[in-house]
Design a protein around this motif. Structure first.
Motif, PDB file in Angstrom:
ATOM      1  N   ALA A 140      20.067  51.804  21.623  1.00 13.90           N
ATOM      2  CA  ALA A 140      18.933  52.262  20.811  1.00 13.90           C
ATOM      3  C   ALA A 140      18.244  53.471  21.427  1.00 13.90           C
ATOM      4  O   ALA A 140      17.646  54.284  20.710  1.00 13.90           O
ATOM      5  CB  ALA A 140      17.921  51.134  20.631  1.00 13.90           C
ATOM      6  N   TYR A 141      18.321  53.604  22.755  1.00 15.50           N
ATOM      7  CA  TYR A 141      17.661  54.750  23.389  1.00 15.50           C
ATOM      8  C   TYR A 141      18.326  56.066  22.992  1.00 15.50           C
ATOM      9  O   TYR A 141      17.727  57.125  23.122  1.00 15.50           O
ATOM     10  CB  TYR A 141      17.684  54.599  24.908  1.00 15.50           C
ATOM     11  N   GLY A 142      19.577  55.981  22.531  1.00 24.24           N
ATOM     12  CA  GLY A 142      20.280  57.198  22.105  1.00 24.24           C
ATOM     13  C   GLY A 142      19.731  57.785  20.815  1.00 24.24           C
ATOM     14  O   GLY A 142      20.061  58.918  20.467  1.00 24.24           O
ATOM     15  N   VAL A 143      18.904  57.044  20.081  1.00 21.82           N
ATOM     16  CA  VAL A 143      18.292  57.571  18.861  1.00 21.82           C
ATOM     17  C   VAL A 143      16.783  57.681  19.036  1.00 21.82           C
ATOM     18  O   VAL A 143      16.024  57.531  18.088  1.00 21.82           O
ATOM     19  CB  VAL A 143      18.634  56.696  17.635  1.00 21.82           C
ATOM     20  N   PHE A 199       8.737  54.280   7.479  1.00 17.42           N
ATOM     21  CA  PHE A 199       9.477  55.358   6.820  1.00 17.42           C
ATOM     22  C   PHE A 199      10.970  55.062   6.872  1.00 17.42           C
ATOM     23  O   PHE A 199      11.449  54.263   7.658  1.00 17.42           O
ATOM     24  CB  PHE A 199       9.185  56.700   7.492  1.00 17.42           C
ATOM     25  N   GLY A 200      11.744  55.750   6.030  1.00 17.03           N
ATOM     26  CA  GLY A 200      13.190  55.566   6.018  1.00 17.03           C
ATOM     27  C   GLY A 200      13.735  55.848   4.635  1.00 17.03           C
ATOM     28  O   GLY A 200      13.199  56.667   3.885  1.00 17.03           O
ATOM     29  N   THR A 210      14.149  63.736  11.834  1.00 17.80           N
ATOM     30  CA  THR A 210      13.804  64.256  13.161  1.00 17.80           C
ATOM     31  C   THR A 210      12.807  63.358  13.895  1.00 17.80           C
ATOM     32  O   THR A 210      12.532  63.589  15.068  1.00 17.80           O
ATOM     33  CB  THR A 210      13.210  65.673  13.040  1.00 17.80           C
ATOM     34  N   ARG A 211      12.275  62.371  13.239  1.00 14.81           N
ATOM     35  CA  ARG A 211      11.374  61.467  13.939  1.00 14.81           C
ATOM     36  C   ARG A 211      12.157  60.557  14.885  1.00 14.81           C
ATOM     37  O   ARG A 211      11.609  60.025  15.838  1.00 14.81           O
ATOM     38  CB  ARG A 211      10.576  60.631  12.942  1.00 14.81           C
ATOM     39  N   GLY A 270      17.239  66.760  19.222  1.00 18.96           N
ATOM     40  CA  GLY A 270      18.036  67.448  20.224  1.00 18.96           C
ATOM     41  C   GLY A 270      19.337  66.714  20.525  1.00 18.96           C
ATOM     42  O   GLY A 270      20.104  66.366  19.623  1.00 18.96           O
ATOM     43  N   ASP A 271      19.587  66.463  21.836  1.00 18.56           N
ATOM     44  CA  ASP A 271      20.835  65.837  22.266  1.00 18.56           C
ATOM     45  C   ASP A 271      20.922  64.375  21.859  1.00 18.56           C
ATOM     46  O   ASP A 271      21.975  63.753  22.009  1.00 18.56           O
ATOM     47  CB  ASP A 271      20.974  65.945  23.792  1.00 18.56           C
ATOM     48  N   ALA A 272      19.818  63.812  21.413  1.00 19.88           N
ATOM     49  CA  ALA A 272      19.829  62.399  21.057  1.00 19.88           C
ATOM     50  C   ALA A 272      20.394  62.148  19.666  1.00 19.88           C
ATOM     51  O   ALA A 272      20.490  61.023  19.226  1.00 19.88           O
ATOM     52  CB  ALA A 272      18.418  61.828  21.144  1.00 19.88           C
ATOM     53  N   TRP A 273      20.754  63.206  18.944  1.00 17.32           N
ATOM     54  CA  TRP A 273      21.276  63.057  17.578  1.00 17.32           C
ATOM     55  C   TRP A 273      22.574  62.273  17.615  1.00 17.32           C
ATOM     56  O   TRP A 273      23.515  62.610  18.330  1.00 17.32           O
ATOM     57  CB  TRP A 273      21.502  64.436  16.948  1.00 17.32           C
ATOM     58  N   ARG A 274      22.661  61.174  16.908  1.00 22.68           N
ATOM     59  CA  ARG A 274      23.862  60.322  16.869  1.00 22.68           C
ATOM     60  C   ARG A 274      24.196  59.966  15.433  1.00 22.68           C
ATOM     61  O   ARG A 274      23.308  59.670  14.637  1.00 22.68           O
ATOM     62  CB  ARG A 274      23.627  59.021  17.658  1.00 22.68           C
ATOM     63  N   PHE A 275      25.489  59.995  15.134  1.00 16.66           N
ATOM     64  CA  PHE A 275      25.980  59.518  13.837  1.00 16.66           C
ATOM     65  C   PHE A 275      27.218  58.657  14.076  1.00 16.66           C
ATOM     66  O   PHE A 275      27.968  58.917  14.991  1.00 16.66           O
ATOM     67  CB  PHE A 275      26.333  60.660  12.915  1.00 16.66           C
TER      68      PHE A 275
END
Length: 305
Positions: A226-229, A286-287, A295-296, A300-305
Motif C-alpha cells: 500500500a505504501y507504493g500508492v 473520493f474515487g 494524483t491524491r 511521482g515515482d509512486a505511480w503504480r498500475f
C-alpha cells in the motif's frame, strides 16, 4: 513269585513316580511364568516416571558428566540437548524491566560444568569474557537461534486485550507503523510481561519461553504494497479511522497472516475483496471514475498500475 511280583510292581511304579514329578515341575514353571507376566504388566502400566524409577539406572555417566567429557566449550548454544531442557529463568532471571536480558553469571553454569570452571584458562570463559582472566564482558549476542512467537488473537481479546497502538508506533513521519523487533521489542512487551506476571490461567508470562522457541529468526517486514500508492496511516487516522476499519485479526493463522490488509488497488481489485475502493467509492470518500483525484494517491515515482 512274591519277589517277582514285587519286582514287577516296582518297575510299574517307577514311571508313575516320574510322571508325577514332571507334572509338579511343569506346574511350578507355569506359576513362575504367570507371575512374571503379571509383574511385567504392572510395570508397563506404571506412569513413565514411575516405570523409570522401577527400572535399574542406566549404565554410563550422567548427562552433565558426559557433556564435561568433550565438546567445544568456547561457544554456547541453546540448541544443545542439555541446555534446551533447562528452564529459561534458571539463567535469565528477571528482577526489573530492563530490555537487555541478564547474563546468568557463574552459578547456573558451574552447577554442571564444575570441571571447566575449575580450570582458570578454560575455553568456557571466552564465551562471556573478552580476555580471561580479565572480568571485562563481551556485548550481549544478537538473536540468532530463537524465533519470536506472537498471537494477535490472544492479545486482542479477553483480559489481555490491548490496542494496536500499544505495540505499533508511527514511523516514517506517520506514513507507516513500526513492528517491534530485536532486543528493543522487550521494552514494548514488558509493559505487560513484567517480572513474575501471570496470565488469565495463572501461567507465568514473564519467562523467555513465553515468546521464544528454538528455531530460525525471520524479521517481520515493515513495508507494505500500500505504501507504493502513497498510502499513509497518519492521513487516515487523522480522519478518526480505527485499525479495525481496514484490518481484521484471524486466529490460528501463521504470524505474518494473522492480520488482514486491504488490497492496495483502486481500479483492479477482485470483486468482493476489501480494497481502496471499499471506502473510496465516491460516496464515503473520493474515487470512482473522477480522474482528477488520481494524483491524491499516485504521485511521482509512486505511480503504480
Amino acid at each position: 513269585m512274591r519277589k517277582t511280583s514285587a519286582g514287577q510292581s516296582s518297575q510299574k511304579g517307577s514311571p508313575l513316580w516320574r510322571r508325577r514329578l514332571s507334572l509338579a515341575v511343569l506346574c511350578a514353571g507355569s506359576v513362575l511364568f504367570a507371575s512374571a507376566l503379571v509383574l511385567d504388566g504392572r510395570t508397563s502400566a506404571l506412569p513413565a516416571d514411575a516405570a523409570t524409577a522401577a527400572a535399574p539406572p542406566p549404565a554410563g555417566p550422567p548427562p552433565a558428566a558426559a557433556q564435561e567429557a568433550g565438546g567445544d566449550f568456547s561457544r554456547f548454544t541453546h540448541t544443545n540437548d542439555n541446555h534446551a531442557r533447562l528452564p529459561c529463568l534458571l539463567c535469565h532471571q528477571r528482577t526489573d524491566n530492563a530490555a537487555r536480558p541478564r547474563r546468568p553469571g557463574h552459578t547456573p553454569c558451574a552447577g554442571c560444568h564444575t570441571q571447566q570452571f575449575a580450570e582458570p584458562a578454560s575455553p568456557i570463559c571466552t564465551i562471556c569474557h573478552t580476555s580471561p582472566p580479565s572480568p571485562a564482558l563481551k556485548g550481549f549476542p544478537p538473536l540468532r537461534t530463537f524465533n519470536v512467537r506472537f498471537d494477535h488473537a490472544t492479545h486482542t481479546r479477553g483480559t489481555a486485550r490491548a490496542a494496536c497502538a500499544t505495540c505499533h508506533k508511527p514511523a516514517r513521519r506517520g506514513v507507516a507503523l513500526s513492528i517491534p523487533s530485536g532486543t528493543a521489542a522487550h521494552a514494548t512487551c514488558f509493559q505487560c510481561h513484567t517480572p513474575r506476571a501471570q496470565g488469565a490461567s495463572g501461567r507465568d508470562i514473564s519467562s523467555c519461553g513465553t515468546c521464544h522457541r528454538l528455531g530460525r529468526y525471520a524479521r517481520t517486514p515493515e513495508t507494505a504494497p500500500a505504501y507504493g500508492v502513497n498510502f499513509s496511516h497518519a492521513a487516515h487516522t487523522s480522519k478518526r479511522l480505527g485499525c479495525a476499519e481496514c484490518h481484521t485479526v484471524r486466529a490460528g493463522q501463521p504470524q505474518r497472516r494473522q492480520v488482514t490488509s486491504p488490497s492496495p488497488l483502486m481500479h483492479h481489485a477482485s470483486k468482493g475483496a476489501q480494497s481502496c475502493m471499499t471506502c473510496h467509492d465516491n460516496k464515503r470518500a473520493f474515487g470512482g471514475d473522477d480522474f482528477n483525484d488520481c494524483t491524491r494517491c499516485h504521485r511521482g515515482d509512486a505511480w503504480r498500475f
